[in-house]
Design a protein around this motif. Sequence first.
Motif, PDB file in Angstrom:
ATOM      1  N   UNK A 140       0.931  -1.186  -0.114  1.00 29.76           N
ATOM      2  CA  UNK A 140       0.003   0.201   0.089  1.00 29.76           C
ATOM      3  C   UNK A 140       0.881   1.329   0.036  1.00 29.76           C
ATOM      4  N   UNK A 141       1.771   1.331   0.866  1.00 26.02           N
ATOM      5  CA  UNK A 141       2.822   2.270   0.766  1.00 26.02           C
ATOM      6  C   UNK A 141       3.430   2.501  -0.531  1.00 26.02           C
ATOM      7  N   UNK A 142       3.696   1.586  -1.199  1.00 30.94           N
ATOM      8  CA  UNK A 142       4.456   1.750  -2.610  1.00 30.94           C
ATOM      9  C   UNK A 142       3.365   2.025  -3.421  1.00 30.94           C
ATOM     10  N   UNK A 143       2.110   2.277  -3.392  1.00 25.94           N
ATOM     11  CA  UNK A 143       1.326   2.839  -4.455  1.00 25.94           C
ATOM     12  C   UNK A 143       1.854   4.277  -4.616  1.00 25.94           C
ATOM     13  N   UNK A 144       1.815   4.673  -6.160  1.00 22.75           N
ATOM     14  CA  UNK A 144       2.256   6.010  -6.491  1.00 22.75           C
ATOM     15  C   UNK A 144       1.179   7.050  -5.981  1.00 22.75           C
ATOM     16  N   UNK A 145       1.567   8.187  -5.817  1.00 19.83           N
ATOM     17  CA  UNK A 145       0.632   9.328  -5.124  1.00 19.83           C
ATOM     18  C   UNK A 145      -0.447   9.392  -6.376  1.00 19.83           C
ATOM     19  N   UNK A 146      -0.084   9.429  -7.521  1.00 20.14           N
ATOM     20  CA  UNK A 146      -0.995   9.548  -8.515  1.00 20.14           C
ATOM     21  C   UNK A 146      -2.211   8.613  -8.687  1.00 20.14           C
ATOM     22  N   UNK A 147      -2.177   7.546  -7.775  1.00 13.80           N
ATOM     23  CA  UNK A 147      -3.266   6.580  -7.717  1.00 13.80           C
ATOM     24  C   UNK A 147      -4.176   6.873  -6.469  1.00 13.80           C
ATOM     25  N   UNK A 148      -3.792   7.616  -5.716  1.00 18.90           N
ATOM     26  CA  UNK A 148      -4.469   8.048  -4.577  1.00 18.90           C
ATOM     27  C   UNK A 148      -5.159   9.188  -4.682  1.00 18.90           C
ATOM     28  N   UNK A 149      -6.349   9.129  -3.839  1.00 20.95           N
ATOM     29  CA  UNK A 149      -7.069  10.326  -3.704  1.00 20.95           C
ATOM     30  C   UNK A 149      -6.633  11.419  -2.991  1.00 20.95           C
ATOM     31  N   UNK A 150      -6.760  12.598  -3.248  1.00 20.11           N
ATOM     32  CA  UNK A 150      -6.156  13.816  -2.563  1.00 20.11           C
ATOM     33  C   UNK A 150      -7.344  14.720  -2.016  1.00 20.11           C
ATOM     34  N   UNK A 151      -7.259  15.317  -0.958  1.00 19.24           N
ATOM     35  CA  UNK A 151      -7.800  16.183  -0.519  1.00 19.24           C
ATOM     36  C   UNK A 151      -7.863  17.719  -0.868  1.00 19.24           C
ATOM     37  N   UNK A 152      -9.189  18.181  -1.347  1.00 18.73           N
ATOM     38  CA  UNK A 152      -9.212  19.769  -1.715  1.00 18.73           C
ATOM     39  C   UNK A 152      -9.386  20.340  -0.334  1.00 18.73           C
ATOM     40  N   UNK A 153      -8.834  21.320  -0.011  1.00 16.44           N
ATOM     41  CA  UNK A 153      -8.735  22.301   1.277  1.00 16.44           C
ATOM     42  C   UNK A 153      -9.226  23.815   0.733  1.00 16.44           C
TER      43      UNK A 153
END
Length: 63
Positions: free
Chosen positions: A11-24
Amino acid sequence: MASRQTDATEQESTSDSDREKTLNFRVNEEFKREFKGFAASQGLSMTELLKEGYALSKKKRQK
């Protein structure tokens, strides 16, 4: 336990582009209440409504 460590490592090796990000960003309380209520009345989450609105705005502005 070894399998748990392996899963966490994968899970840690998943690239950042594959994860959802938060809009603030901040909106006033009245807007949030209205937006949330409208989304619920349409059977959408606030995120789905935001994405739909963005897609419509983008399409309109690219003409």
